[in-house]
Write a protein that holds these residues in place. Sequence first.
Motif, PDB file in Angstrom:
ATOM      1  N   ARG A  92       0.829  -1.204   0.000  1.00  0.00           N
ATOM      2  CA  ARG A  92       0.000   0.000   0.000  1.00  0.00           C
ATOM      3  C   ARG A  92       0.866   1.258   0.000  1.00  0.00           C
ATOM      4  NH1 ARG A  92      -5.300   0.954   1.226  1.00  0.00           N
ATOM      5  NH2 ARG A  92      -5.801   3.072   1.924  1.00  0.00           N
ATOM      6  N   LYS A  93       1.912   1.262   0.827  1.00  0.00           N
ATOM      7  CA  LYS A  93       2.810   2.413   0.923  1.00  0.00           C
ATOM      8  C   LYS A  93       3.509   2.657  -0.412  1.00  0.00           C
ATOM      9  CE  LYS A  93       6.782   4.181   3.530  1.00  0.00           C
ATOM     10  NZ  LYS A  93       7.765   3.892   4.613  1.00  0.00           N
ATOM     11  N   ARG A  94       4.005   1.581  -1.049  1.00  0.00           N
ATOM     12  CA  ARG A  94       4.720   1.716  -2.317  1.00  0.00           C
ATOM     13  C   ARG A  94       3.796   2.232  -3.424  1.00  0.00           C
ATOM     14  NH1 ARG A  94       5.815  -3.217  -3.142  1.00  0.00           N
ATOM     15  NH2 ARG A  94       4.351  -3.631  -4.828  1.00  0.00           N
ATOM     16  N   ILE A  95       2.604   1.686  -3.500  1.00  0.00           N
ATOM     17  CA  ILE A  95       1.654   2.084  -4.537  1.00  0.00           C
ATOM     18  C   ILE A  95       1.222   3.532  -4.351  1.00  0.00           C
ATOM     19  CG2 ILE A  95      -0.690   1.692  -5.403  1.00  0.00           C
ATOM     20  CD1 ILE A  95      -0.188  -1.328  -4.854  1.00  0.00           C
ATOM     21  N   ILE A  96       0.985   3.928  -3.104  1.00  0.00           N
ATOM     22  CA  ILE A  96       0.585   5.310  -2.815  1.00  0.00           C
ATOM     23  C   ILE A  96       1.695   6.279  -3.198  1.00  0.00           C
ATOM     24  CG2 ILE A  96       0.182   6.937  -0.916  1.00  0.00           C
ATOM     25  CD1 ILE A  96      -1.550   4.797   0.390  1.00  0.00           C
ATOM     26  N   GLU A  97       2.944   5.944  -2.867  1.00  0.00           N
ATOM     27  CA  GLU A  97       4.062   6.829  -3.172  1.00  0.00           C
ATOM     28  C   GLU A  97       4.251   6.975  -4.680  1.00  0.00           C
ATOM     29  OE1 GLU A  97       6.916   9.556  -2.769  1.00  0.00           O
ATOM     30  OE2 GLU A  97       5.575   8.785  -1.214  1.00  0.00           O
ATOM     31  N   ILE A 136      -3.793  10.111  -0.944  1.00  0.00           N
ATOM     32  CA  ILE A 136      -3.815   9.362  -2.199  1.00  0.00           C
ATOM     33  C   ILE A 136      -4.497   8.024  -1.973  1.00  0.00           C
ATOM     34  CG2 ILE A 136      -2.421   8.292  -4.006  1.00  0.00           C
ATOM     35  CD1 ILE A 136      -2.324  11.324  -4.066  1.00  0.00           C
ATOM     36  N   ASP A 137      -5.545   7.771  -2.732  1.00  0.00           N
ATOM     37  CA  ASP A 137      -6.286   6.513  -2.642  1.00  0.00           C
ATOM     38  C   ASP A 137      -5.703   5.535  -3.662  1.00  0.00           C
ATOM     39  OD1 ASP A 137      -8.089   4.412  -2.739  1.00  0.00           O
ATOM     40  OD2 ASP A 137      -9.859   5.688  -2.581  1.00  0.00           O
ATOM     41  N   PRO A 138      -5.101   4.433  -3.209  1.00  0.00           N
ATOM     42  CA  PRO A 138      -4.474   3.500  -4.156  1.00  0.00           C
ATOM     43  C   PRO A 138      -5.462   2.808  -5.082  1.00  0.00           C
ATOM     44  CG  PRO A 138      -4.526   2.545  -1.956  1.00  0.00           C
ATOM     45  CD  PRO A 138      -4.974   3.976  -1.815  1.00  0.00           C
ATOM     46  N   THR A 139      -6.756   2.834  -4.740  1.00  0.00           N
ATOM     47  CA  THR A 139      -7.747   2.161  -5.585  1.00  0.00           C
ATOM     48  C   THR A 139      -8.279   3.074  -6.690  1.00  0.00           C
ATOM     49  OG1 THR A 139      -9.661   2.776  -4.210  1.00  0.00           O
ATOM     50  CG2 THR A 139      -8.455   0.781  -3.603  1.00  0.00           C
ATOM     51  N   LYS A 140      -7.930   4.375  -6.632  1.00  0.00           N
ATOM     52  CA  LYS A 140      -8.406   5.303  -7.654  1.00  0.00           C
ATOM     53  C   LYS A 140      -7.334   5.527  -8.712  1.00  0.00           C
ATOM     54  CE  LYS A 140     -11.849   7.810  -4.943  1.00  0.00           C
ATOM     55  NZ  LYS A 140     -12.338   9.124  -4.478  1.00  0.00           N
ATOM     56  N   SER A 141      -7.773   5.877  -9.910  1.00  0.00           N
ATOM     57  CA  SER A 141      -6.835   6.114 -11.002  1.00  0.00           C
ATOM     58  C   SER A 141      -6.072   7.411 -10.773  1.00  0.00           C
ATOM     59  CB  SER A 141      -7.582   6.190 -12.335  1.00  0.00           C
ATOM     60  OG  SER A 141      -8.384   7.358 -12.382  1.00  0.00           O
ATOM     61  N   VAL A 142      -4.951   7.555 -11.477  1.00  0.00           N
ATOM     62  CA  VAL A 142      -4.161   8.780 -11.372  1.00  0.00           C
ATOM     63  C   VAL A 142      -5.002   9.981 -11.805  1.00  0.00           C
ATOM     64  CG1 VAL A 142      -2.158  10.011 -12.295  1.00  0.00           C
ATOM     65  CG2 VAL A 142      -1.963   7.592 -11.700  1.00  0.00           C
ATOM     66  N   GLU A 143      -5.793   9.811 -12.869  1.00  0.00           N
ATOM     67  CA  GLU A 143      -6.627  10.912 -13.362  1.00  0.00           C
ATOM     68  C   GLU A 143      -7.638  11.347 -12.309  1.00  0.00           C
ATOM     69  OE1 GLU A 143      -5.927   8.157 -15.028  1.00  0.00           O
ATOM     70  OE2 GLU A 143      -4.605   9.023 -16.557  1.00  0.00           O
ATOM     71  N   GLU A 144      -8.246  10.377 -11.604  1.00  0.00           N
ATOM     72  CA  GLU A 144      -9.192  10.722 -10.542  1.00  0.00           C
ATOM     73  C   GLU A 144      -8.495  11.481  -9.420  1.00  0.00           C
ATOM     74  OE1 GLU A 144     -12.589   7.485  -9.953  1.00  0.00           O
ATOM     75  OE2 GLU A 144     -10.623   6.551 -10.112  1.00  0.00           O
ATOM     76  N   MET A 145      -7.285  11.038  -9.059  1.00  0.00           N
ATOM     77  CA  MET A 145      -6.568  11.684  -7.975  1.00  0.00           C
ATOM     78  C   MET A 145      -6.058  13.069  -8.382  1.00  0.00           C
ATOM     79  SD  MET A 145      -6.997   9.936  -5.358  1.00  0.00           S
ATOM     80  CE  MET A 145      -6.219  11.288  -4.492  1.00  0.00           C
ATOM     81  N   VAL A 146      -5.775  13.266  -9.664  1.00  0.00           N
ATOM     82  CA  VAL A 146      -5.399  14.604 -10.135  1.00  0.00           C
ATOM     83  C   VAL A 146      -6.565  15.565  -9.922  1.00  0.00           C
ATOM     84  CG1 VAL A 146      -4.962  15.988 -12.204  1.00  0.00           C
ATOM     85  CG2 VAL A 146      -3.621  13.924 -11.774  1.00  0.00           C
ATOM     86  N   ASN A 147      -7.780  15.121 -10.261  1.00  0.00           N
ATOM     87  CA  ASN A 147      -8.962  15.967 -10.074  1.00  0.00           C
ATOM     88  C   ASN A 147      -9.192  16.282  -8.599  1.00  0.00           C
ATOM     89  OD1 ASN A 147      -9.515  16.006 -12.831  1.00  0.00           O
ATOM     90  ND2 ASN A 147     -10.831  14.203 -12.737  1.00  0.00           N
ATOM     91  N   VAL A 148      -9.054  15.267  -7.753  1.00  0.00           N
ATOM     92  CA  VAL A 148      -9.215  15.461  -6.307  1.00  0.00           C
ATOM     93  C   VAL A 148      -8.162  16.447  -5.794  1.00  0.00           C
ATOM     94  CG1 VAL A 148      -9.004  14.331  -4.052  1.00  0.00           C
ATOM     95  CG2 VAL A 148     -10.295  13.225  -5.886  1.00  0.00           C
ATOM     96  N   THR A 149      -6.937  16.263  -6.238  1.00  0.00           N
ATOM     97  CA  THR A 149      -5.829  17.102  -5.778  1.00  0.00           C
ATOM     98  C   THR A 149      -5.990  18.555  -6.221  1.00  0.00           C
ATOM     99  OG1 THR A 149      -4.324  15.213  -5.808  1.00  0.00           O
ATOM    100  CG2 THR A 149      -3.323  17.401  -5.838  1.00  0.00           C
ATOM    101  N   MET A 150      -6.351  18.766  -7.487  1.00  0.00           N
ATOM    102  CA  MET A 150      -6.537  20.126  -7.984  1.00  0.00           C
ATOM    103  C   MET A 150      -7.601  20.859  -7.190  1.00  0.00           C
ATOM    104  SD  MET A 150      -4.516  21.063 -10.504  1.00  0.00           S
ATOM    105  CE  MET A 150      -5.401  22.278 -11.480  1.00  0.00           C
TER     106      MET A 150
END
Length: 232
Positions: A92-97, A136-150
């Motif tokens: 989980r830690k590796r994937i999140i990073e 960072i949610d490891p189950t969500k896509s990078v694109e989803e996390m970009v939207n959340v982060t922005m």
Amino acid sequence: MVTLEEAVTARLKTHGTVFEVLVDPEGALSYRQGDEVDVEKILAAEDIFENASRGDRSSEEDLTRAFETTDVVAIAAKIITKGEIQLTAEQRKRIIENKRKQVVSLIAMNAINPQTGTPHPPIRIERAMEEARVNIDPTKSVEEMVNVTMKAIRPIIPIRFEEVDVAVKIPSAYAPKAYGEISTFAKLKREQWQNDGSWIGVVRLPAGLQNEFYSLVNRLSKGDAETKLLKR
């Protein structure tokens, strides 16, 4: 096929029964996020279990009742998509990073400070994420996390996604080689070869890549090119 030692359990409870498969954790998450992944290749065993740790396989009757099929790959796909993927703390830690780095990189590449028209350095984006406590949610896509982060960092730093148009003129001595690399790096909007062999073009690129683009042009032309940021 992933080894048993590297695999984790994906579990789905449905129709009153638990179904489990052993999968590659990163491959399973990628499949769950919509990436093109061959499910068969991320299975550690082509079996559906009611208890994977004990090796207890599900009965064909239970599989048919819950999934209307006994096809292992088809059932595994549903378990991965709808069930829980059990990651170890280290995984989980590796994937999140890794995902955090991808999110920062994408934002730095595509966003600018609208007050100055210049890109934000990755370190500034990282600090804003820390201040906004972005998880960072490891189950969500990078694109989803970009939207959340922005959405989370906009109250902290002025930022928006934007593309820019840049006019470029390359002297004839460098134009043939430069043309190829520039057209690969950015989207060509207009271009024209001049009678003296020089090349003029207008390219569109993510705003965050401006500095990298200017460095590329200077390298290709040994500093003799002309560039101009155009208003859109």
